[in-house]
Design a protein around this motif. Structure first.
Motif, PDB file in Angstrom:
ATOM      1  N   TYR A  85      27.522  72.409  -9.383  1.00 35.05           N
ATOM      2  CA  TYR A  85      27.254  71.384 -10.810  1.00 35.05           C
ATOM      3  C   TYR A  85      28.773  72.340 -11.523  1.00 35.05           C
ATOM      4  N   ILE A  86      28.815  71.413 -12.547  1.00 32.11           N
ATOM      5  CA  ILE A  86      29.552  72.031 -13.532  1.00 32.11           C
ATOM      6  C   ILE A  86      29.237  71.814 -14.858  1.00 32.11           C
ATOM      7  N   PRO A  87      29.199  73.105 -15.368  1.00 31.48           N
ATOM      8  CA  PRO A  87      27.637  73.235 -16.886  1.00 31.48           C
ATOM      9  C   PRO A  87      28.314  72.544 -17.597  1.00 31.48           C
ATOM     10  N   GLY A  88      27.655  72.240 -19.508  1.00 35.41           N
ATOM     11  CA  GLY A  88      28.016  71.886 -19.679  1.00 35.41           C
ATOM     12  C   GLY A  88      28.741  71.157 -20.354  1.00 35.41           C
ATOM     13  N   VAL A  89      28.775  70.252 -18.941  1.00 39.06           N
ATOM     14  CA  VAL A  89      29.862  68.958 -19.279  1.00 39.06           C
ATOM     15  C   VAL A  89      29.301  67.867 -20.270  1.00 39.06           C
TER      16      VAL A  89
END
Length: 119
Positions: A84-88
C-alpha cells in the motif's frame, strides 16, 4: 496478485511516493511466509524484468535510524504482499509520503540504462 502489485508500485513511482509491504520467503512446504514481523517501507524508482521475474529497485527507508547511508536495494515483486501507499489521502489530494531523491541514494542510476544489469 503480481498484476495488482505492479499497478500499485507503478502508481507510486509515477507520483514519487513511498510504498509499504510485507516481504516474504518460501517455506520448505513452498508456501509464502513473512521474513520479518514488520513491514518494509521503501522509496520505489524502477521496475525491472529479468528472466521472467519482476524486480523493484528502491531505497529502504530506515525510519528509526536517521543518518544511515541510503543504498539502493532490489526486491522481488512476486514475494511482496500487503502493498500500500502510506500517507495517501485522495480527498485532500495528498498522494502519499515523498520518496528520497534519487541523487541521495548510493548506487542508484539517476536515469535508466538498458545495460544496467550488465554493470
Amino acid at each position: 496478485m503480481l498484476k495488482e502489485n505492479l499497478i500499485i508500485i507503478q502508481r507510486a513511482i509515477d507520483n514519487k511516493v513511498q510504498i509499504s509491504f510485507r516481504f516474504n520467503g518460501y517455506t520448505y512446504e513452498k508456501k509464502l511466509e513473512p521474513v520479518r514481523r514488520s513491514k518494509d517501507v521503501v522509496s520505489p524508482y524502477y521496475i525491472v524484468a529479468s528472466c521472467g521475474r519482476y524486480y523493484l529497485l528502491a531505497c529502504k527507508e530506515n525510519l528509526q535510524r536517521e543518518g544511515l547511508p541510503k543504498n539502493m536495494s532490489i526486491w522481488r515483486i512476486d514475494l511482496m504482499t500487503d502493498i500500500y501507499i502510506p500517507g495517501v489521502n485522495e480527498k485532500l489530494g495528498i498522494p502519499g509520503n515523498r520518496i528520497t531523491p534519487k541523487n541521495e541514494v548510493e548506487n542508484l542510476p539517476l536515469k535508466w540504462s538498458d545495460d544496467f544489469q550488465l554493470k
